[in-house]
Design an enzyme around this catalytic site. Structure first.
Site, PDB file in Angstrom:
ATOM      1  CG  HIS A  15      -0.477  -0.072   2.764  1.00 25.14           C
ATOM      2  ND1 HIS A  15       0.493  -0.478   3.321  1.00 25.14           N
ATOM      3  CD2 HIS A  15      -0.406   1.943   3.070  1.00 25.14           C
ATOM      4  CE1 HIS A  15       1.048  -0.383   3.930  1.00 25.14           C
ATOM      5  NE2 HIS A  15       0.562   0.524   4.738  1.00 25.14           N
ATOM      6  CE1 TYR A 140       8.437  -6.598 -11.221  1.00 23.06           C
ATOM      7  CE2 TYR A 140       7.797  -6.313 -13.658  1.00 23.06           C
ATOM      8  CZ  TYR A 140       7.789  -5.537 -12.012  1.00 23.06           C
ATOM      9  OH  TYR A 140       5.874  -5.649 -11.961  1.00 23.06           O
ATOM     10  CE  LYS A 144       5.273  -8.951 -10.932  1.00 20.47           C
ATOM     11  NZ  LYS A 144       4.076  -8.371  -9.110  1.00 20.47           N
TER      12      LYS A 144
END
Ligand code: GDP
Length: 321
Positions: A15, A140, A144
């Site tokens: 967040h 990355y 993912k």
């Protein structure tokens, strides 16, 4: 618990990040009062035991998994081990614990760099795993891809409602403006700003300036996440049997065109020097957004307005000179 109830308990992982901040703003604005939020110091998502304990105690109804190690082209190249390790750990722990707690829906944030370098443009979701990846961010991307595939596996074996959103290059208030680790838009916004304020005549732009990128405002992406949380399950998987939804604007521009826009917004009067020792990365990664469009969602913030709002925010931060 239905999402129609403002009592739904929603865990936003990450967040404090660019997207996570925007998602929390949107959820609060809509009246959701039972958000579950943890800083990195409070909960290390790379620690499986901590994640299991947290999830069993909090039992969220919904999860948006926006926590990830992210960064621009140079950061990916400099910290490849961190990019693959941290992302594999974070997503594996959260996805497994979420499956164990039987959350109603989980949104996994992917990225358009998961698609093959030579994928057809605009890139449909069905391009996944059809060809070799761009080398600069494959660490990355592989992590993912593992996350997206894990969501598919958990759905197939355990019926989990875990959907993956593939976001194009995000930017917006709260972005990372560190020149060594940031993405191109915040990096160049800062460089043009500093050059104007300090009276410098040139700004260095990495690579040739010809690669094209699709830029999506973080507030629009947050809106897409809330929209995706609400799509009825039958409609969602009828449109996306693989559980993948691309999220973008439908248009891309070259880095040189982006420079023209940034220069106008910032008011920089000097010239651009291309640093060709830096990589270009993938030539283009425009995504096909027809699934989200057919489900009823489209991006709404024009790039110039999004840049103006981001610049206004940046000037209020202590990093801005
Ligand atoms: P990518 O979309 O994964 O390639 O990541 P970036 O957003 O970091 O880079 C996009 C493109 O912008 C690449 O072609 C970079 O070489 C180019 N670029 C130009 N100047 C800069 C800069 O100052 N910082 C970054 N990160 N990229 C830049």
């Amino acid at each position: 618990m239905q999402l129609s109830s403002k009592e739904a308990r929603i865990y936003v992982a990450g967040h404090r990040g660019l997207l996570g901040q925007a998602i929390v703003r949107h959820l609060r604005h809509e009246g959701f009062g039972r958000l579950i939020l943890r800083t990195r110091a409070e909960l290390d998502l790379r620690n499986q035991a901590e994640v299991q304990r947290f999830m069993a105690a909090e039992r969220p109804d919904y999860i948006v998994l926006a926590a990830a190690r992210v960064g621009g082209i140079l950061a990916n190249d400099t910290y490849p081990a961190d990019f693959i390790n941290d992302n594999l750990l974070i997503q594996n722990h959260v996805l497994q614990a979420a499956a164990a707690e039987q959350v109603s829906r989980l949104i996994f944030l992917g990225s358009t760099c998961i698609y093959p370098r030579e994928a057809p443009q605009p890139i449909p979701e069905t391009s996944l795993l059809t060809g070799p990846l761009e080398v600069t961010n494959r660490w990355y991307a592989v992590a993912k891809i593992a996350g997206v595939t894990q969501c598919q596996a958990l759905r197939k074996q355990h019926g989990c409602d875990f959907v993956s959103l593939m976001a194009t290059n995000l930017y917006g208030p709260g972005d990372n403006f560190d020149l060594a680790t940031s993405h191109v838009l915040p990096a160049l916004l800062r460089k043009f700003h500093e050059a104007r304020v300090r009276g410098r005549r040139t700004v260095s732009v990495w690579g040739t300036g010809t690669p094209k990128r699709e830029f999506l405002y973080s507030e629009d992406m947050a809106d897409a996440c809330l929209f995706a949380l609400r799509i009825p399950e039958s409609a969602l998987y009828a449109m996306a049997p693989d559980g993948l939804l691309n999220v973008g604007t439908g248009t891309d521009i070259s880095i040189n065109e982006l420079c023209d826009l940034l220069v106008r917004v910032v008011g920089f009067k000097g010239t651009i020097v291309h640093d060709r020792s830096k990589p270009d990365g993938t030539p283009r990664k425009l995504v096909d957004v027809s699934r989200m469009k057919a489900l009823g969602w489209q991006a709404s913030t024009p790039l110039k307005r999004g840049i103006e709002q981001t610049y206004a925010w940046y000037k209020t931060t202590e990093n801005a000179c």
